[in-house]
Design a protein around this motif. Structure first.
Motif, short mmCIF file in Angstrom:
data_model
loop_
_atom_site.label_atom_id
_atom_site.label_comp_id
_atom_site.label_asym_id
_atom_site.label_seq_id
_atom_site.Cartn_x
_atom_site.Cartn_y
_atom_site.Cartn_z
N ASN A 18 -31.30 -96.92 19.74
CA ASN A 18 -29.86 -96.76 19.75
C ASN A 18 -29.35 -95.85 18.64
OD1 ASN A 18 -29.72 -98.37 21.93
ND2 ASN A 18 -29.02 -100.20 20.84
N SER A 19 -30.24 -95.42 17.73
CA SER A 19 -29.80 -94.53 16.66
C SER A 19 -29.93 -93.07 17.05
CB SER A 19 -30.63 -94.80 15.40
OG SER A 19 -31.99 -94.48 15.63
N THR A 20 -30.26 -92.78 18.32
CA THR A 20 -30.36 -91.40 18.78
C THR A 20 -29.06 -90.66 18.50
OG1 THR A 20 -31.83 -92.13 20.54
CG2 THR A 20 -30.88 -89.94 20.78
N PRO A 21 -29.12 -89.41 17.99
CA PRO A 21 -27.88 -88.68 17.69
C PRO A 21 -26.98 -88.56 18.91
CG PRO A 21 -29.78 -87.57 16.73
CD PRO A 21 -30.32 -88.67 17.60
N LEU A 22 -25.68 -88.60 18.67
CA LEU A 22 -24.71 -88.59 19.75
C LEU A 22 -24.06 -87.22 19.94
CD1 LEU A 22 -22.93 -91.93 18.87
CD2 LEU A 22 -24.48 -91.58 20.77
N GLU A 23 -24.78 -86.13 19.65
CA GLU A 23 -24.19 -84.80 19.67
C GLU A 23 -23.66 -84.43 21.04
OE1 GLU A 23 -25.98 -81.93 16.40
OE2 GLU A 23 -27.50 -82.63 17.80
N LYS A 24 -24.32 -84.85 22.12
CA LYS A 24 -23.88 -84.47 23.45
C LYS A 24 -22.55 -85.12 23.80
CE LYS A 24 -28.40 -83.49 25.50
NZ LYS A 24 -28.16 -82.06 25.58
N LEU A 25 -22.22 -86.22 23.14
CA LEU A 25 -20.99 -86.92 23.48
C LEU A 25 -19.83 -86.43 22.63
CD1 LEU A 25 -22.40 -90.52 23.79
CD2 LEU A 25 -21.98 -88.86 25.59
N SER A 26 -20.01 -86.37 21.34
CA SER A 26 -18.93 -85.95 20.47
C SER A 26 -19.47 -85.74 19.08
CB SER A 26 -17.82 -87.00 20.44
OG SER A 26 -16.94 -86.74 19.37
N SER A 27 -19.19 -84.59 18.50
CA SER A 27 -19.66 -84.33 17.15
C SER A 27 -19.05 -85.34 16.18
CB SER A 27 -19.29 -82.91 16.73
OG SER A 27 -17.88 -82.72 16.78
N HIS A 28 -17.82 -85.78 16.44
CA HIS A 28 -17.19 -86.78 15.57
C HIS A 28 -17.95 -88.11 15.64
CE1 HIS A 28 -13.92 -83.91 15.48
NE2 HIS A 28 -13.34 -84.62 14.54
N ARG A 29 -18.34 -88.51 16.83
CA ARG A 29 -19.05 -89.78 16.94
C ARG A 29 -20.42 -89.69 16.29
NH1 ARG A 29 -16.56 -93.79 19.27
NH2 ARG A 29 -18.38 -94.99 18.74
N SER A 30 -21.08 -88.51 16.33
CA SER A 30 -22.38 -88.38 15.70
C SER A 30 -22.25 -88.48 14.18
CB SER A 30 -23.04 -87.06 16.10
OG SER A 30 -22.30 -85.97 15.59
N VAL A 31 -21.17 -87.94 13.62
CA VAL A 31 -20.98 -87.96 12.17
C VAL A 31 -20.63 -89.36 11.70
CG1 VAL A 31 -19.54 -87.12 10.28
CG2 VAL A 31 -20.33 -85.55 12.04
N TYR A 32 -19.80 -90.06 12.46
CA TYR A 32 -19.27 -91.35 12.03
C TYR A 32 -19.84 -92.53 12.80
CZ TYR A 32 -15.84 -88.08 10.13
OH TYR A 32 -15.24 -87.04 9.48
N ALA A 33 -21.00 -92.34 13.42
CA ALA A 33 -21.54 -93.36 14.32
C ALA A 33 -21.83 -94.68 13.63
CB ALA A 33 -22.79 -92.84 15.01
N ASP A 34 -22.31 -94.62 12.39
CA ASP A 34 -22.81 -95.83 11.74
C ASP A 34 -21.93 -96.32 10.61
OD1 ASP A 34 -25.11 -95.85 13.39
OD2 ASP A 34 -26.04 -94.34 12.12
N VAL A 35 -20.68 -95.87 10.54
CA VAL A 35 -19.82 -96.31 9.45
C VAL A 35 -19.36 -97.74 9.69
CG1 VAL A 35 -19.02 -93.98 8.97
CG2 VAL A 35 -17.72 -95.42 10.51
N ALA A 36 -18.96 -98.41 8.62
CA ALA A 36 -18.49 -99.79 8.75
C ALA A 36 -17.18 -99.83 9.54
CB ALA A 36 -18.29 -100.38 7.36
#
Length: 347
Positions: free
Chosen positions: A139-157
């Motif tokens: 589940n930690s696969t980068p989310l670049e295909k979905l949204s660059s914002h989600r890939s940058v902030y995917a794991d924040v609290a």
């Protein structure tokens, strides 16, 4: 849209209907697939939603041109696994595109516009195929295909299932930059409101007060019930509604948001220098066509006649204002007020 008949290849309508059936079958097959990672599941949902939305728009266009699908056009499709369903979906799409390319349509024609739409759908299917072929369950696969914002902030609290505090905080920060006082997780008659805000220096506009709902989702789409709840709270609070989200709106939800003049913001909108205006017009699917264009205030109609003629009965979130023009402007009802008195005072 013109009334000229479309010159599509023989059997195109049947092929289109079968392609829609194939993608819906693929969607159902993948929804039951338990081996998909979070990224794969999100990519699947997003790409198939976009593909089906565009295909059904083409089908509505053909129905307007009296190319209505018959019951015989549909077929019962059952496949053993999602990979087989994806293969047959690509095969049907490739056949439609091949038939269209043989015709050599003029670039200004509606037929060429349909061909371009199918090529965009082909891109969605290729992205989906690439995502599924990765075979990763991490589940930690980068989310670049979905949204660059989600890939940058995917794991924040503050993100994740049932949370959403991070997006509320981002909207609160943006509102403060835009000149508001803002607070998160407030109560209205025992209902929780994600964000409420009021301008520090009033501009004598309905947007001096805001209530906002945040949806930091990765897979679910926003349905009309979300829009109805937000607008009900906005009317009760006498404030303008804002929806901040990281997902997709269903076509019906998007239409309702336009009709009720909801400001729909995504992550990139939070980087702007001012509160964006509501979206009151939609893009045209045509090229070099100039049909009449109607704003949301014309499309949504008016109050029932019994109410419409009574004084004070207007479509307005904030009492003291009335809509003016066809866009999103409001003006004070009482023009004789003192300049220091807000139009909503006393209402």
């Amino acid at each position: 849209m013109t009334d000229e008949p479309l010159s599509l290849p023989p059997g195109f309508n049947r092929g289109l209907t079968q392609l829609i059936d194939a993608i819906e079958t693929l969607r159902d097959a993948l929804s039951d697939e338990e081996t998909l990672s979070t990224v794969q599941a999100v990519t699947t949902r997003r790409r198939l939603f976009l593909a089906l939305y565009a295909l059904k728009a083409i089908r509505r266009q053909l129905a307007d041109k009296e190319h209505r699908p018959s019951q015989d056009d549909h077929e019962v499709v059952t496949w053993d696994d999602p990979a087989q369903a994806l293969y047959h979906t690509k095969l049907r799409l490739d056949r439609l595109l091949e038939d269209l390319s043989i015709q050599g349509y003029d670039h200004s024609s509606q037929e060429y516009s349909i061909e371009q739409t199918l090529e965009t759908i082909q891109d969605h299917i290729v992205i989906l195929q690439d995502a599924l072929s990765e075979g990763s369950t991490d589940n930690s696969t980068p989310l670049e295909k979905l949204s660059s914002h989600r890939s940058v902030y995917a794991d924040v609290a503050g993100r994740g299932v049932g949370d959403g505090r991070w997006l509320e905080y981002q909207l609160q920060r943006a509102l403060i930059r835009w000149g508001y006082q803002a607070a998160t997780r407030q109560k209205l008659f025992n209902l929780e409101v994600d964000v409420v805000a009021t301008r520090k220096t009033k501009q004598h506009k309905p947007s001096d007060w805001i209530v906002a709902q945040c949806k930091d989702w990765t897979s679910d789409t926003i349905t009309p019930s979300t829009i109805f709840r937000l607008c009900t709270i906005a009317f009760a609070c006498r404030a303008m509604p804002v929806l901040c989200h990281t997902t997709e709106l269903t076509p019906r939800a998007e239409k309702l948001a336009r009709h009720f003049e909801v400001r729909v913001l995504d992550l990139r909108d939070l980087e702007r220098g001012a509160l964006p205006a509501p979206q009151v017009y939609s893009l045209s699917a045509e090229l070099n066509e100039w049909p009449p264009e109607y704003g949301v205030r014309e499309d949504r109609g008016s109050l029932p006649l019994m109410f419409y003629r009574e004084p004070g009965k207007r479509f307005s979130y904030v009492p003291g204002f009335t809509p003016v023009g066809m866009d999103y402007d409001y003006e004070p009802i009482d023009t004789d007020r003192d300049d220091d008195t807000h139009p909503a005072a006393g209402h």
